[in-house]
Design an enzyme around this catalytic site. Structure first.
Site, PDB file in Angstrom:
ATOM      1  N   ARG A  57       0.581  -1.293   0.270  1.00  7.86           N
ATOM      2  CA  ARG A  57      -0.137  -0.115   0.342  1.00  7.86           C
ATOM      3  C   ARG A  57       1.012   0.921   0.311  1.00  7.86           C
ATOM      4  O   ARG A  57       0.560   2.279  -0.403  1.00  7.86           O
ATOM      5  CB  ARG A  57      -0.711   0.132   1.328  1.00  7.86           C
ATOM      6  N   GLU A  69      -1.339  -8.711  -4.883  1.00  6.86           N
ATOM      7  CA  GLU A  69      -2.710  -9.722  -4.915  1.00  6.86           C
ATOM      8  C   GLU A  69      -2.082 -11.195  -5.493  1.00  6.86           C
ATOM      9  O   GLU A  69      -3.130 -12.308  -4.823  1.00  6.86           O
ATOM     10  CB  GLU A  69      -3.821  -9.293  -6.262  1.00  6.86           C
ATOM     11  N   TYR A 114       1.214 -23.070  -4.263  1.00  9.23           N
ATOM     12  CA  TYR A 114       0.038 -23.248  -5.429  1.00  9.23           C
ATOM     13  C   TYR A 114       0.759 -22.248  -7.012  1.00  9.23           C
ATOM     14  O   TYR A 114       0.837 -21.062  -7.133  1.00  9.23           O
ATOM     15  CB  TYR A 114      -0.988 -21.876  -5.409  1.00  9.23           C
ATOM     16  N   TYR A 152     -11.234 -10.523 -10.222  1.00  8.43           N
ATOM     17  CA  TYR A 152     -10.832  -9.243  -9.413  1.00  8.43           C
ATOM     18  C   TYR A 152      -9.328  -9.277  -8.824  1.00  8.43           C
ATOM     19  O   TYR A 152      -9.126  -8.336  -8.968  1.00  8.43           O
ATOM     20  CB  TYR A 152     -10.575 -11.377  -7.838  1.00  8.43           C
ATOM     21  N   ASP A 170     -13.347 -11.188  -3.800  1.00  2.42           N
ATOM     22  CA  ASP A 170     -13.110 -12.240  -3.269  1.00  2.42           C
ATOM     23  C   ASP A 170     -13.766 -12.547  -2.783  1.00  2.42           C
ATOM     24  O   ASP A 170     -14.995 -12.174  -1.894  1.00  2.42           O
ATOM     25  CB  ASP A 170     -11.467 -11.392  -2.608  1.00  2.42           C
ATOM     26  N   CYS A 235     -18.415  -3.726  14.157  1.00  2.15           N
ATOM     27  CA  CYS A 235     -18.502  -3.429  12.414  1.00  2.15           C
ATOM     28  C   CYS A 235     -19.014  -1.516  12.274  1.00  2.15           C
ATOM     29  O   CYS A 235     -19.779  -1.121  12.688  1.00  2.15           O
ATOM     30  CB  CYS A 235     -19.559  -4.254  11.906  1.00  2.15           C
TER      31      CYS A 235
END
Length: 381
Positions: A57, A69, A114, A152, A170, A235
């Site tokens: 960021r 990402e 992965y 995404y 996502d 929240c």
């Protein structure tokens, strides 16, 4: 890291929530589009106050957003930080990524799992170099044409790095919006994801698309969490959330039950010889395709069977020691493993793999996490 909960909603936010709840008690519920639009101001306010400080960021260029990402898919944020910084130090731009040898790339990726994600990064970098002069295109549609980039990732790149209002949906976003709307649609269906993308495309703030997408991801990671009870009291959307109001947060989101994993029993060998270790390359297709591994075989072997499988005699072995059982879970397969630590005499060979200097093995060859429980006996510390 979650910060002081008192900052999760200001007086402006509380007024908005209270007014909305009174309005909805007296009349019909807001349509889905209006409910999402109403969530925008408190969500952006919360994000400005509570966004985690993350390395990607700090300088959100298209390349940085893309790398982060892809790394964050299937991997926790805490695990990605160090990998991201090391990766960028070694491969700071598209050209270096396109030209890196695959073994070096996979070594940089070692432990993230992965591995096709890393291979697709290299393929896509090659195409970007050839088609776009080494700069990722600031186009959602063109990004989708690159290997390994889906809706995404494309949405995240163009919204965060380029300010283009495209959604980035996502698992976190699917969960947050499903609860907000008390939707019982199966979030694993592609049609549900596409519909949510279209909903967000209509309702997201055009001038703050990147912040909005990140806010949804962040609140899904920190507050409307994937495992365990959501932290509804913290929240900023608690007054808007229909799942909370109706007591449905444990039932939503709805997911198709995963099919049972196939259990495979395996014997793994941690073999050394005179400062060298034994490795083997896996087949180019199938599970862990083309990666290096510690030799192993299906089924549980006893000590005598293990030596027979390796093609060595008992008198050629300096050490044969059983190792603790271990388990590794893939998406649809679970390995349940037994292992042996074996040290062969200096001149003894085996056709089960190839020997390489221990230091070279650690510096050059990427070993998947499935073998970590046994690799540590070859590479202590």
């Amino acid at each position: 890291m979650r910060q002081n909960n008192s900052r999760h909603s200001g007086s402006e936010g509380r007024g908005l929530f209270e007014d909305l709840e009174v309005y909805e008690r007296e009349g019909e519920l807001l349509p889905a589009e209006e409910r999402v639009r109403a969530a925008v101001p408190p969500l952006l306010f919360w994000f400005r106050e509570n966004a985690r400080v993350l390395p990607w960021r700090e300088e959100p260029t298209p390349y940085h957003v893309w790398i982060s990402e892809i790394m964050l898919q299937q991997t926790r944020v805490e695990a990605v930080r160090g990998y991201y910084l090391r990766f960028l130090e070694a491969l700071p731009d598209i050209r270096s990524l396109a030209e890196v040898p695959e073994e070096r790339l996979l070594k940089l990726w070692e432990g993230l799992g992965y591995y096709n994600r890393a291979r697709n990064l290299k393929k896509a970098a090659g195409e970007v170099l050839a088609r776009y002069g080494g700069e990722l295109p600031a186009s959602y549609e063109e990004l989708l044409s690159l290997p390994g980039i889906g809706s995404y990732t494309a949405g995240a790149i163009v919204s965060i790095a380029c300010g283009i209002p495209e959604p980035a949906v996502d698992g976190n976003v699917l969960r947050v919006i499903s609860r907000l709307l008390a939707s019982r649609e199966d979030i694993l269906k592609q049609s549900v994801k596409r519909n949510m993308e279209e909903l967000l495309r209509k309702t997201m703030p055009k001038e703050e698309a990147g912040a909005f997408n990140q806010a949804l991801m962040e609140i899904g990671a920190l507050v409307c969490v994937p495992n365990g009870m959501p932290h509804c009291a913290e929240c900023p959307l608690k007054g808007l959330c229909l799942a909370r109001r109706e007591g449905l947060t444990e039932e939503i989101p709805v997911k198709t039950p995963k099919r049972a994993r196939t259990i495979q029993e395996r014997t793994i060998f941690a073999i050394s010889r005179n400062g060298q270790v034994l490795l083997r390359k896996r087949p180019e297709k199938g599970l862990l395709a083309g990666l290096y591994e510690l030799p192993g075989t299906e089924g549980y072997l006893g000590a005598a069977e293990a030596l027979d499988w390796l093609g060595v005699k008992e008198e050629e072995v300096e050490l044969l020691e059983p190792l603790p059982e271990a388990k590794h879970v893939f998406s649809h397969v679970e390995w349940r493993m037994k292992g042996y630590l074996i040290r062969l005499k200096a001149d003894v060979g085996t056709e089960a793999g190839f020997f390489v200097e221990s230091e070279t093995a650690q510096e050059v060859y990427a070993l998947p996490g499935a073998f970590r429980a046994y690799a540590k006996y070859l590479f202590p510390g």
